[in-house]
Design a protein around this motif. Structure first.
Motif, PDB file in Angstrom:
ATOM      1  N   VAL A   5       0.863  -1.167   0.000  1.00 59.10           N
ATOM      2  CA  VAL A   5       0.000   0.000   0.000  1.00 59.10           C
ATOM      3  C   VAL A   5       0.906   1.225   0.000  1.00 59.10           C
ATOM      4  N   SER A   6       0.684   2.120  -0.936  1.00 56.26           N
ATOM      5  CA  SER A   6       1.451   3.365  -1.001  1.00 56.26           C
ATOM      6  C   SER A   6       0.659   4.451  -0.288  1.00 56.26           C
ATOM      7  N   ILE A   7       1.292   5.060   0.717  1.00 56.72           N
ATOM      8  CA  ILE A   7       0.624   6.099   1.499  1.00 56.72           C
ATOM      9  C   ILE A   7       1.402   7.384   1.339  1.00 56.72           C
ATOM     10  N   ARG A   8       0.698   8.454   0.996  1.00 55.61           N
ATOM     11  CA  ARG A   8       1.320   9.778   0.947  1.00 55.61           C
ATOM     12  C   ARG A   8       0.291  10.805   1.351  1.00 55.61           C
ATOM     13  N   GLY A   9       0.770  11.757   2.174  1.00 61.16           N
ATOM     14  CA  GLY A   9      -0.156  12.787   2.629  1.00 61.16           C
ATOM     15  C   GLY A   9       0.456  13.651   3.702  1.00 61.16           C
ATOM     16  N   TRP A  10      -0.394  14.461   4.312  1.00 63.02           N
ATOM     17  CA  TRP A  10       0.091  15.409   5.311  1.00 63.02           C
ATOM     18  C   TRP A  10      -0.963  15.680   6.367  1.00 63.02           C
ATOM     19  N   LEU A  11      -0.462  16.221   7.472  1.00 59.55           N
ATOM     20  CA  LEU A  11      -1.291  16.721   8.564  1.00 59.55           C
ATOM     21  C   LEU A  11      -0.936  18.177   8.783  1.00 59.55           C
ATOM     22  N   GLU A  12      -1.898  18.975   9.188  1.00 62.27           N
ATOM     23  CA  GLU A  12      -1.634  20.364   9.551  1.00 62.27           C
ATOM     24  C   GLU A  12      -2.286  20.649  10.899  1.00 62.27           C
ATOM     25  N   CYS A  13      -1.560  21.416  11.718  1.00 59.49           N
ATOM     26  CA  CYS A  13      -2.008  21.657  13.082  1.00 59.49           C
ATOM     27  C   CYS A  13      -1.279  22.875  13.637  1.00 59.49           C
ATOM     28  N   ASP A  14      -1.526  23.182  14.909  1.00 63.20           N
ATOM     29  CA  ASP A  14      -0.765  24.266  15.536  1.00 63.20           C
ATOM     30  C   ASP A  14       0.418  23.659  16.295  1.00 63.20           C
ATOM     31  N   GLY A  15       1.255  24.504  16.855  1.00 66.80           N
ATOM     32  CA  GLY A  15       2.463  24.038  17.522  1.00 66.80           C
ATOM     33  C   GLY A  15       2.208  23.140  18.714  1.00 66.80           C
ATOM     34  N   THR A  16       1.169  23.433  19.477  1.00 68.26           N
ATOM     35  CA  THR A  16       0.836  22.599  20.633  1.00 68.26           C
ATOM     36  C   THR A  16       0.384  21.215  20.179  1.00 68.26           C
ATOM     37  N   GLN A  17      -0.448  21.173  19.168  1.00 71.82           N
ATOM     38  CA  GLN A  17      -0.908  19.889  18.638  1.00 71.82           C
ATOM     39  C   GLN A  17       0.242  19.110  18.010  1.00 71.82           C
ATOM     40  N   LEU A  18       1.210  19.818  17.410  1.00 76.75           N
ATOM     41  CA  LEU A  18       2.353  19.147  16.798  1.00 76.75           C
ATOM     42  C   LEU A  18       3.129  18.334  17.831  1.00 76.75           C
ATOM     43  N   VAL A  19       3.241  18.854  19.030  1.00 74.33           N
ATOM     44  CA  VAL A  19       3.911  18.110  20.111  1.00 74.33           C
ATOM     45  C   VAL A  19       3.174  16.792  20.340  1.00 74.33           C
ATOM     46  N   THR A  47       1.278  27.689  10.796  1.00 74.77           N
ATOM     47  CA  THR A  47       0.778  26.321  10.689  1.00 74.77           C
ATOM     48  C   THR A  47       1.942  25.335  10.731  1.00 74.77           C
ATOM     49  N   SER A  48       1.776  24.272  11.524  1.00 74.77           N
ATOM     50  CA  SER A  48       2.771  23.207  11.590  1.00 74.77           C
ATOM     51  C   SER A  48       2.307  22.061  10.696  1.00 74.77           C
ATOM     52  N   TYR A  49       3.246  21.408  10.032  1.00 76.18           N
ATOM     53  CA  TYR A  49       2.934  20.315   9.113  1.00 76.18           C
ATOM     54  C   TYR A  49       3.753  19.078   9.446  1.00 76.18           C
ATOM     55  N   MET A  50       3.144  17.929   9.222  1.00 72.25           N
ATOM     56  CA  MET A  50       3.824  16.636   9.255  1.00 72.25           C
ATOM     57  C   MET A  50       3.426  15.923   7.971  1.00 72.25           C
ATOM     58  N   PHE A  51       4.390  15.293   7.339  1.00 69.49           N
ATOM     59  CA  PHE A  51       4.162  14.605   6.072  1.00 69.49           C
ATOM     60  C   PHE A  51       4.474  13.120   6.227  1.00 69.49           C
ATOM     61  N   TYR A  52       3.778  12.307   5.443  1.00 69.12           N
ATOM     62  CA  TYR A  52       4.082  10.878   5.424  1.00 69.12           C
ATOM     63  C   TYR A  52       4.143  10.418   3.984  1.00 69.12           C
ATOM     64  N   GLY A  53       5.123   9.602   3.697  1.00 69.72           N
ATOM     65  CA  GLY A  53       5.237   8.976   2.395  1.00 69.72           C
ATOM     66  C   GLY A  53       6.010   7.683   2.507  1.00 69.72           C
ATOM     67  N   ALA A  54       5.364   6.571   2.190  1.00 72.24           N
ATOM     68  CA  ALA A  54       6.035   5.271   2.221  1.00 72.24           C
ATOM     69  C   ALA A  54       5.148   4.220   1.556  1.00 72.24           C
ATOM     70  N   ASP A  55       5.795   3.186   1.081  1.00 73.20           N
ATOM     71  CA  ASP A  55       5.107   1.989   0.603  1.00 73.20           C
ATOM     72  C   ASP A  55       5.213   0.969   1.723  1.00 73.20           C
ATOM     73  N   ILE A  56       4.069   0.552   2.245  1.00 74.21           N
ATOM     74  CA  ILE A  56       4.067  -0.359   3.383  1.00 74.21           C
ATOM     75  C   ILE A  56       3.351  -1.650   3.005  1.00 74.21           C
ATOM     76  N   ARG A  57       3.655  -2.701   3.735  1.00 74.37           N
ATOM     77  CA  ARG A  57       2.929  -3.960   3.531  1.00 74.37           C
ATOM     78  C   ARG A  57       1.488  -3.785   4.001  1.00 74.37           C
ATOM     79  N   GLU A  58       0.602  -4.460   3.311  1.00 75.94           N
ATOM     80  CA  GLU A  58      -0.822  -4.421   3.665  1.00 75.94           C
ATOM     81  C   GLU A  58      -1.029  -4.792   5.134  1.00 75.94           C
ATOM     82  N   SER A  59      -0.229  -5.694   5.640  1.00 80.65           N
ATOM     83  CA  SER A  59      -0.370  -6.144   7.029  1.00 80.65           C
ATOM     84  C   SER A  59      -0.096  -5.034   8.042  1.00 80.65           C
ATOM     85  N   ALA A  60       0.582  -3.960   7.629  1.00 84.53           N
ATOM     86  CA  ALA A  60       0.870  -2.832   8.527  1.00 84.53           C
ATOM     87  C   ALA A  60      -0.163  -1.713   8.416  1.00 84.53           C
TER      88      ALA A  60
END
Length: 121
Positions: A5-19, A47-60
């Motif tokens: 499964v290929s997952i790519r995307g992002w989250l946006e939040c404030d600094g407190t939520q980023l912690v 705005t604080s951002y976190m990004f994710y991008g990876a190809d993972i096994r379906e089991s994960a």
């Protein structure tokens, strides 16, 4: 070899939520798929951002989904009442592409539709 499964995307939040986001990400550390998380070297403006991008096994995938659900439940940290928001495209080799929307304290999933087909779904 297994299904991926290929997952790519992002989250946006404030600094407190980023912690809190980073705390949840750390609690799911696996020294493999957790390495797909990244963030800007320094925050730019408000705005604080976190990004994710990876190809993972379906089991994960279930474990990753639970991580995103935990992040979605992070409460608002100021008077604006904004929850963490985000968008992920999840391309399953067999089941096609889904759109995951993080908003309003929840994770909403739906088929991605034709508009994202060019991304391999």
């Amino acid at each position: 070899m297994g299904v991926y499964v290929s997952i790519r995307g992002w989250l946006e939040c404030d600094g407190t939520q980023l912690v809190a986001v980073r705390r949840i990400v750390s609690s799911h550390e696996d020294d493999h798929y957790s390495n797909g998380w990244g963030a800007p070297r320094r925050q730019v403006n408000w705005t604080s951002y976190m990004f994710y991008g990876a190809d993972i096994r379906e089991s994960a995938l279930d474990r990753f989904e639970e991580q995103i659900r935990q992040i979605a439940r992070i409460p608002a940290s100021d008077e604006d009442g904004d929850f963490v928001q985000g968008l992920f495209l999840v391309s399953h080799e067999v089941e096609g592409t889904s759109e995951w929307q993080v908003r309003d304290g929840e994770l909403f999933t739906s088929p991605a539709g034709a508009r994202h087909r060019y991304l391999g779904g």
